[in-house]
Motif scaffolding. Structure first.
Motif, PDB file in Angstrom:
ATOM      1  N   SER A 169      72.297 111.474  40.605  1.00  0.00           N
ATOM      2  CA  SER A 169      73.480 112.748  40.580  1.00  0.00           C
ATOM      3  C   SER A 169      74.335 112.527  39.332  1.00  0.00           C
ATOM      4  CB  SER A 169      74.006 112.905  41.600  1.00  0.00           C
ATOM      5  OG  SER A 169      74.928 114.034  41.659  1.00  0.00           O
ATOM      6  N   MET A 170      74.949 111.154  39.242  1.00  0.00           N
ATOM      7  CA  MET A 170      75.952 111.022  38.331  1.00  0.00           C
ATOM      8  C   MET A 170      75.114 111.067  36.854  1.00  0.00           C
ATOM      9  SD  MET A 170      78.166 107.630  37.766  1.00  0.00           S
ATOM     10  CE  MET A 170      76.742 106.378  37.651  1.00  0.00           C
ATOM     11  N   MET A 171      73.821 110.729  36.627  1.00  0.00           N
ATOM     12  CA  MET A 171      73.169 110.784  35.728  1.00  0.00           C
ATOM     13  C   MET A 171      72.822 112.304  35.054  1.00  0.00           C
ATOM     14  SD  MET A 171      69.747 108.944  33.937  1.00  0.00           S
ATOM     15  CE  MET A 171      68.846 109.535  35.533  1.00  0.00           C
ATOM     16  N   ASN A 172      72.530 113.052  36.140  1.00  0.00           N
ATOM     17  CA  ASN A 172      72.356 114.561  35.798  1.00  0.00           C
ATOM     18  C   ASN A 172      73.457 115.191  35.355  1.00  0.00           C
ATOM     19  OD1 ASN A 172      69.594 114.316  36.419  1.00  0.00           O
ATOM     20  ND2 ASN A 172      69.970 114.654  38.645  1.00  0.00           N
ATOM     21  N   GLU A 173      74.789 114.921  35.885  1.00  0.00           N
ATOM     22  CA  GLU A 173      76.032 115.410  35.763  1.00  0.00           C
ATOM     23  C   GLU A 173      76.092 115.022  34.243  1.00  0.00           C
ATOM     24  OE1 GLU A 173      79.197 114.297  38.200  1.00  0.00           O
ATOM     25  OE2 GLU A 173      77.975 115.092  39.922  1.00  0.00           O
ATOM     26  N   LYS A 174      75.950 113.785  33.964  1.00  0.00           N
ATOM     27  CA  LYS A 174      76.406 113.292  32.555  1.00  0.00           C
ATOM     28  C   LYS A 174      75.426 114.172  31.354  1.00  0.00           C
ATOM     29  CE  LYS A 174      79.170 109.890  33.359  1.00  0.00           C
ATOM     30  NZ  LYS A 174      80.467 110.130  32.881  1.00  0.00           N
ATOM     31  N   MET A 175      74.225 114.113  31.798  1.00  0.00           N
ATOM     32  CA  MET A 175      73.285 114.817  30.894  1.00  0.00           C
ATOM     33  C   MET A 175      73.523 116.426  30.493  1.00  0.00           C
ATOM     34  SD  MET A 175      71.064 112.835  29.978  1.00  0.00           S
ATOM     35  CE  MET A 175      69.303 112.831  29.719  1.00  0.00           C
ATOM     36  N   GLN A 176      74.017 117.091  31.699  1.00  0.00           N
ATOM     37  CA  GLN A 176      74.426 118.398  31.481  1.00  0.00           C
ATOM     38  C   GLN A 176      75.426 118.436  30.770  1.00  0.00           C
ATOM     39  OE1 GLN A 176      75.043 119.717  35.482  1.00  0.00           O
ATOM     40  NE2 GLN A 176      72.840 120.344  35.826  1.00  0.00           N
ATOM     41  N   GLU A 177      76.490 117.627  31.016  1.00  0.00           N
ATOM     42  CA  GLU A 177      77.910 117.733  30.114  1.00  0.00           C
ATOM     43  C   GLU A 177      77.432 117.419  28.461  1.00  0.00           C
ATOM     44  OE1 GLU A 177      80.496 114.526  31.338  1.00  0.00           O
ATOM     45  OE2 GLU A 177      80.713 115.281  33.250  1.00  0.00           O
ATOM     46  N   MET A 178      76.522 116.544  28.461  1.00  0.00           N
ATOM     47  CA  MET A 178      76.080 116.205  26.865  1.00  0.00           C
ATOM     48  C   MET A 178      75.166 117.600  26.318  1.00  0.00           C
ATOM     49  SD  MET A 178      73.950 112.946  25.447  1.00  0.00           S
ATOM     50  CE  MET A 178      72.745 113.391  26.534  1.00  0.00           C
TER      51      MET A 178
END
Length: 107
Positions: free
Chosen positions: A84-93
């Motif tokens: 979940s944390m990785m998906n959030e970071k990818m969306q931000e990027m």
């Protein structure tokens, strides 16, 4: 031609941010629990296990099968949090990139 150059610049910028994000995920830690916090598993953001904590009351009972099941459940909880944390970071990027609808990162 100008749009292509701008897009190439954005992709180079994104590539640099992905490298930074990978390093950040390796340093980040998430914990998953099970059995009412009797077992805690700590993982890096990339899913590498950093630690396991087992409440002494479980060991005193001596039921290895329950402990094993709780470790697996705590690991699954931590893994879900890391993803979940990785998906959030990818969306931000990807927020500022001109990607077609439905296209996800990483490619």
């Amino acid at each position: 031609m100008r749009d292509i150059m701008g897009m190439m610049g954005k992709f180079q910028e994104m590539q640099a941010k992905m490298g930074e994000m990978q390093e950040e995920l390796q340093r980040a830690e998430v914990s998953g629990t099970s059995g009412g916090d009797l077992v805690t598993v700590t993982l890096t953001g990339k899913g590498d296990m950093r630690g396991v904590k087992i409440d002494p009351s479980l060991i005193a009972d001596g039921d290895a099968e329950i402990i094993e099941d709780l470790i697996i459940a705590a690991h699954a909880d931590a893994r879900a949090k890391a993803e979940s944390m990785m998906n959030e970071k990818m969306q931000e990027m990807a927020a500022g990139l001109p990607l077609p609808p439905g296209m996800k990162l990483p490619f």
